[in-house]
Each structure stands twice: as C-alpha cells, then as structure tokens.
Design an enzyme around this catalytic site. Structure first.
Site, PDB file in Angstrom:
ATOM      1  N   GLU A   1      25.351  28.592 131.791  1.00 32.54           N
ATOM      2  CA  GLU A   1      24.188  29.477 131.667  1.00 32.54           C
ATOM      3  C   GLU A   1      24.471  30.758 130.876  1.00 32.54           C
ATOM      4  OE1 GLU A   1      21.464  28.663 135.523  1.00 32.54           O
ATOM      5  OE2 GLU A   1      23.211  29.923 135.922  1.00 32.54           O
ATOM      6  N   VAL A   2      25.124  30.623 129.746  1.00 37.52           N
ATOM      7  CA  VAL A   2      25.416  31.814 128.935  1.00 37.52           C
ATOM      8  C   VAL A   2      24.221  32.122 128.036  1.00 37.52           C
ATOM      9  CG1 VAL A   2      26.925  32.807 127.187  1.00 37.52           C
ATOM     10  CG2 VAL A   2      27.884  31.363 129.011  1.00 37.52           C
TER      11      VAL A   2
END
Lengths: 456, 456
Positions: B383-384
């Site tokens: 989830e960057v």
C-alpha cells in the site's frame, strides 16, 4: 421475630440503577478554595479540595486526577504534587508484615486468613511488576512495603472489617537522624488494617498507584505523600453469575473473581441452577450428574470444584453466595427426579410424593450448605407461576385433600421449607423481593431481601 | 540469485480464503466399507474409514467423532472402540523422558530446547487435570506418559521438525508375562518426536483426548488404542497481530500465544508499528518512547518486553516474526524524527537528509533484529502511495537532483534498503505481495512473499 431487611445503604441490589455504588461519583461537588489536596467521600458528601493539578486542566474527568487513580474512589485521600515521586525496586520488592501486629511468619501454625494474605503478596508482586527491567534501573528505589494487621483469625463473611489505611511518603520525609541505609530499611509505604482482607484492599489500592515509566524503566508512585483512609460504603458488593442459562467453565469463574478483587467487590452471587440446567453433581442425588447438563458436553461442577472456587474466592477477599431458586425456577430438577414435580415437569410440586419432594429440597440445600461456607444462602423465590399448580391435576387433588384453598400457599410452603432449612443449618436465608411483596411479615425471621424489579 | 517464494503448500497467507488450512476438512470424503478405524489425511486426500461409531449417528459432524477430538486433524490416526478406555492418576501423573533419547534430567547443563519441554510438562499437567478429585478415585490409573525425543538442541525456527507419534494402549494389551505392577510401570502412553517442539505438539494432542468423567471423577481416554502419526501440513502457520492500530497489553499477547499453541499454530506475526502508532521504546532513538504512543496512556513495548514475549512464545512452540512495514506505513515515524519524512509527515522520504533517513531505517531494523531471534523478518512493503512523494516539494527536488525519473524508484530504494539490511544481518526478509507485483525479479534474492490481496 422481625425481618432484617438490608437497605440500599448496605446491599447492592440487582437491576436497580438508583442504588448503584457509583452514586458517590454522581453527587460529587468540587471546590478549589484550598491549596491542599484532600478527597473526602463520606455520607454521600464528596468534597474535593485540590490545588496545583486542578488548574492544569478544565475538563471534568481530568479534574479527578489523581484521585481516580484508585478505584472505587477511597473514602478519604490526600496527596502531594505530581513532581514528588518515589520508585520501587522491582527485583527485591517485598511486602513485610509488621511484627507488632498479627500474621508474623514465626507464628505457627499460620491461620488461613494470614496465609491468604501471604498468597496475595505473591499475586500482587506479579501484577505490579509487569515489565522485566534492567537490574540497574531501580538500584536506589524502595524495596518494601510494611503491613500492620491487627487480627490474624478473621473469617471472610458479611461482617468482616475491610477498612484500611495506606501511607506513602518520600524518603526525604524520614527523620534526618537516620542513615541512608536506615531510611530505606524503615521504608515509606505503610499499610494498616484490622483484618487481612482489609490489608488486601490496601494492596489493591497501592497497586493502582504504581505506574511503569517507560523512559526510565522504573516503577513509580507520583503525587507522594499519599494518605488514604478507606472502607467500603456498602458491606455487600456483589456480582451475580448465572451458570444455568449458560455454563461457565471454572477458568471463567476464576477470572471473574480476580476481576471482582480489582474493583474491591466482595461477593460472587452464584445463581447455580435454574430451569435451563442443573450443572451440579450432587452426592446424595447422583442422577443430577447425568440429567442436568446445559449442552451435550458434560458441563457440571463437582463438589470439589465448588470447594476450590470458594477457596479461590476467599483468597481474593471475595465471598461466594450460592443461589438455589425455589420454587419458581426448578424445571431442571424434574428431569432427574420426575416425582417431585407437576405432570408438565415445569415446577416442583408436593402432589405425587410430598415427603420425597421435601427431602430432595432439604438434602440438596444441606449438601450445598456444607460446600458454600458463607453465612448467606440465597433461595430465590422470584417469578413463581402459581398457575402451573392450578393447571396440574395431581396438585389440584393434593390441595383439595389438604384443604389448601390457594396455590399461593404451595408457593409459601416451598419458601418456608427452603428458609427453615437454611436457618436450621445456622445460616442466613436471602430471597428475591417477590417473597416480601407476596408474604411480607408472614415470612420466617432473619430473611435478607434483594430487589431485582424496580417497582417492588 | 533467485527469489524463494513459498507457495500455498508452505505458508498460510493473509486474507486469502482459498488457501486456508481447513481445506483438508472441506475436501474430506468418507467411506464406511471397512470396520477398522483409520484416519489418513495426506496430500489433500482424506480417507476416513470408521466402524462402530459411524452407525450411531447420521449427522455430518458426528461422523468425524472421535477423529475431531484432536484438532487440527492429525495426518494419520487410528483408534479403538468407545468402550475401551483408560484412566489417568491425577495426583501422581508425570511426563517421563525416555532415557534412550535426549533431554534426560541428568544431562547438565540442560539445553534451552529441553528446558522448554520440561516447562511444557508442568503447564500441561495443570491444563489436563483441571478438576480436583478425591484421592481414591484414580488409584489404579496410569501414572505417566513416556516421551522419547531424538534431539536436545533444536532451535525453534522455520525449519524445525514438528512431527510426532502418539500411542495410547490399554494396560491389558501389555505382555501377559508382566505383573500388574509392571504393566503400570511400563506405561501405555508413548510419545516419540524428533525435536522437543514436536513433543509439545504430541502433548497438545494427548491433552485433547483426555476428558474428565463427572460421574466417576476420573480423567479418561476413550477409544484406546490410539495410534497417531502427525506433522504439520504447512511449515508456516501464523496469526497476525497489529499493535499499532490498537495497543495490545503484554498479557493479551501472552494469551494469544497460548491459544496459538492449542491450535498447533507456530508463528505470531507481530505487525509492531504502523501509521497509527509506534509503540516501541527504541534504545538508539529514545524519542520514539515519547512520541509514538497510541493513546494518552503510556502504551509501549520495551526491549525487555519483547525479549520476554519471544521467550514466552518459544516455550509454547511459537515463533515471533516481527513486521516493520516500510515505507508505506511509516507516518508514526515522522512524529519522533520529522527530518526523515515528507513535509506532510505522512511517509518516509530521503529528501531532507538521505543519510539520516537511511541510518534510522538501518539502526531500527538492526536493533529489533537482535530482539526478535527468528530467521524471518517481515518488512511490509504494501500500500505505498507514491503520490505522497510526487506532491512533496522537497522530494521532487531530490528526485531531479539525483535523476530519479519516477517516485516508484523511491519506493524500490526503501524496499531494497530494508531487505539488504535484514540480509546483511543474516536473516530472511519477508514482504507483502505488492513488492512482487511492482518489482518482480528486480528484488533482492531470498525474499519470502506473503499475499494479502486476493487478486495479486
């Protein structure tokens, strides 16, 4: 004889919000006219006079701090400023019995009450020092608390004295003629109590004042000096558990008892059996151990289980008051011994065999009375549907034969049988409010009442 | 180098229902063509051949009994009829190490692995014998279980052998030339395992077969003889806990670990820090201990706390795999050390001081790597939001200065920094699936992947 009815000042009632112990909080008023920090909660008149900390926060909750570090709120408490603190030596800390009082280790054989206190010492050391710390971090910290107990042979019962005082002073407040070593040896945590169970309440309060400081890795007490004088506002502070509508494993009951001790509650009201199940393996009537379970798993308490729970509770300063709810919640009895019930197997009845019915009630109560050592024995008496007897052919016959005009008299007979049995065994019968509203002063003397209906 | 990617046969994935261990149950088929009682669960092919008990019930669940007395289902199990049972002597029962194997008490100094097993003996005796019984009730019952362990020095890690065999035979099956006394001494519970941790799994299985019989007040094993040969289907059987989105007290974590051991789960995946909080008191960066807490209460883990939890877990046969989720879940880092983040304080960035940023990542991972002794170290990577860098003025400047064309390269740099650090420390980096979908074979070698998205 007259009925002893404990009022709301003496007993916590079931389901009646107007008599909650938390009343003492709801009626709290505060004044900041003084710079001393004194909490005085007596006769429902709470006077908070606090100083430096009050001004640091305007929120209602924060204004209680640090009073509310000890919960329930002590009757009297005073304390110092946040900056004055002491630390405790986690590696060597000990609770030390004052030799001028009771419970010295040299006094052999040790009484049960003293032995309970020593077990509490071990328990609380694990609770308080809940982080491993580097051995160097608490080198110069306090290494013991001194405990003075007046009586060594107190029985935990409804009349036990739970009062205590707790004083926590900074080392610098010791006499200046003492060496550093002597100051540490003299200690600056002092507990004084009439009974060992009062001393346990003091240790509970002490444990709530100790906080772990993460940055220094030390166990600290802030706001010293503390002076707490405390006693319960209500002699009877109970939680009711119901092991019939759902079985509670022994580990769950032990966990509940432990929680009660944290809240200084002192009675576990054990509603043992009801219509739903009869989870007790009786010695006199072993058939209950096959016919009484809640689910298909074997879910029972043995006699030994009950003895274990009563002892576990006593060690936590918690009495266990059993409840056998007669006659309105007894359909589970009918599965094991059908002849003591109506044909519908929904409630006890004398119709088939009055002698047997009376014997079963008497023998079960006697057997349980030996296991539950408390003076109080709850016999229920609520929610009796007399219509179950009016609709039972055999019970109607029985009433005609014995000139019993109303089934309400059957109800009264069962209540009297249960109460007389418990009185005969030297104990105090407890009952739900309906027995008072139905039978009033015709009840046996010495009955304690508990309300569960608000309108009653 | 190539990437080691554990497949669904070797690792329990997060949030992917299709790879649950319970698959082995879902695919179970049964046949009642044989009168022998054999359970054989291997290669997803479960063949149940049971006899007398099957006919007593037509319900699907009941048909598993007594296989499902041990849970998870053993790989191979056979058993006798319900009527054949043995009882255990609660007052004297002991786990006895077979002197032909490892971990004899006389072998001093005792290895950690053997010491862990002896602690498990004490723990399981309390778990198994959970009712006090009259001393007379188990006079002629079995008083010990024999444990053969092959290796005394096993390290609990991803490659430890957890296989075991458990045989429970009735006394009458012993040689008829033995006296009654010898029969009892020979014992009829035998455990054999390669490692002490396998022996713990065997004792867990044994404990599930022992039931308290209320009517006789004895601890019984029915359906003897039992022959169980078992090993885990998945080497990695984890539960993920998240102490950042909500703080978990040490007692809660210990309770979770204990529960894992009951289910023969072997990994606690500790998602230690995240955006929400950084509940760890670092030695190198003590400022986290003031700036990282979840709520206004001090809610942290010290280095000593982590060492304690790792040891507690190991004693239960549970590894602890830490997770430091880099770089997508790091906004809590920014509160303590603002210069390692974007101006919005939402994510790590090299823009202000690349050296400092890299040092903080390296030093924290190194410090934690010493406390968490397992070979696996999870570095997140999910989830960057690269847009956080694209919208940060300083990061955009930094990218121009260093000819970095896409913020995805910043993402990759952080993943590589974290993985290289862990590889350099001799450990195995673990990461979430996005690092594979984003960077594939450009990742460092030796990375273990975990899926949490179903489409990935």
């Amino acid at each position: 004889t007259t009925n002893s009815i404990l009022t709301s000042n003496n007993i916590v009632f079931k389901k009646d919000p107007s008599t909650k112990e938390e009343d003492s909080i709801a009626t709290t008023t505060s004044s900041s006219s003084s710079s001393s920090n004194i909490l005085h909660d007596d006769d429902r008149d709470v006077r908070i006079k606090n100083g430096s900390n009050r001004s640091s926060s305007s929120s209602k909750n924060a204004s209680y701090y640090p009073y509310n570090m000890v919960w329930p709120l002590p009757q009297h408490a005073s304390f110092g400023t946040m900056d004055t603190s002491i630390c405790l030596d986690a590696s060597s800390f000990a609770f030390v019995i004052d030799e001028n009082g009771a419970c010295c280790r040299t006094a052999e054989p040790m009484s049960q009450s003293c032995s309970d206190l020593y077990e509490a010492f071990d328990r609380y050391k694990l609770l308080i020092f809940d982080h491993t710390v580097p051995s160097s971090s608490s080198n110069d910290c306090l290494s013991y608390a001194s405990i003075y107990v007046q009586h060594s042979n107190s029985k935990l019962d409804f009349d036990v004295d739970e009062s205590y005082s707790l004083t926590i002073a900074a080392s610098s407040s010791s006499s200046s003629t003492l060496s550093e070593h002597e100051k540490k040896k003299k200690g600056n945590i002092k507990i004084s109590a009439t009974t060992t169970y009062g001393a346990m309440r003091a240790i509970e309060s002490l444990s709530q004042l100790i906080r772990f400081q993460y940055t220094t890795k030390t166990f600290m007490i802030q706001h010293v000096p503390w002076h707490i004088h405390d006693k319960p506002r209500f002699v009877h502070r109970e939680l009711l558990i119901d092991s019939s509508r759902h079985f509670l494993p022994l580990s769950t009951i032990r966990s509940i008892i432990t929680s009660l001790s944290y809240a200084k509650m002192n009675v576990l009201h054990w509603h043992l059996v009801d219509d739903t199940s009869f989870p007790y393996c009786s010695e006199v009537y072993p058939q209950f151990c096959n016919m009484g379970e809640y689910s298909s798993s074997q879910e029972y308490y043995t006699r030994e289980d009950i003895v274990d729970i009563v002892a576990f509770a006593r060690k936590h300063g918690v009495r266990v008051m059993p409840e056998i709810d007669i006659p309105g919640h007894t359909s589970s009895w009918c599965r094991a011994i059908p002849d003591i019930c109506t044909a519908s197997k929904s409630i006890l009845s004398p119709a088939i065999n009055a002698t047997l019915t009376n014997q079963v009630v008497f023998n079960l109560l006697k057997e349980l009375s030996n296991l539950f050592t408390d003076s109080f024995f709850h016999l229920g008496g609520d929610e009796v549907q007399t219509v179950l007897w009016d609709e039972d052919i055999e019970t109607v016959k029985y009433m005609k034969l014995h000139n019993i005009s109303s089934s309400k008299d059957i109800y009264l007979d069962f209540v009297r049988l249960a109460h007389d049995t418990i009185l005969e065994l030297g104990k105090i019968p407890v009952g739900w409010g309906e027995i008072w509203t139905n039978f009033g002063s015709t009840l046996n003397g010495g009955v304690v009442l508990q309300k569960w209906l608000i309108q009653q």
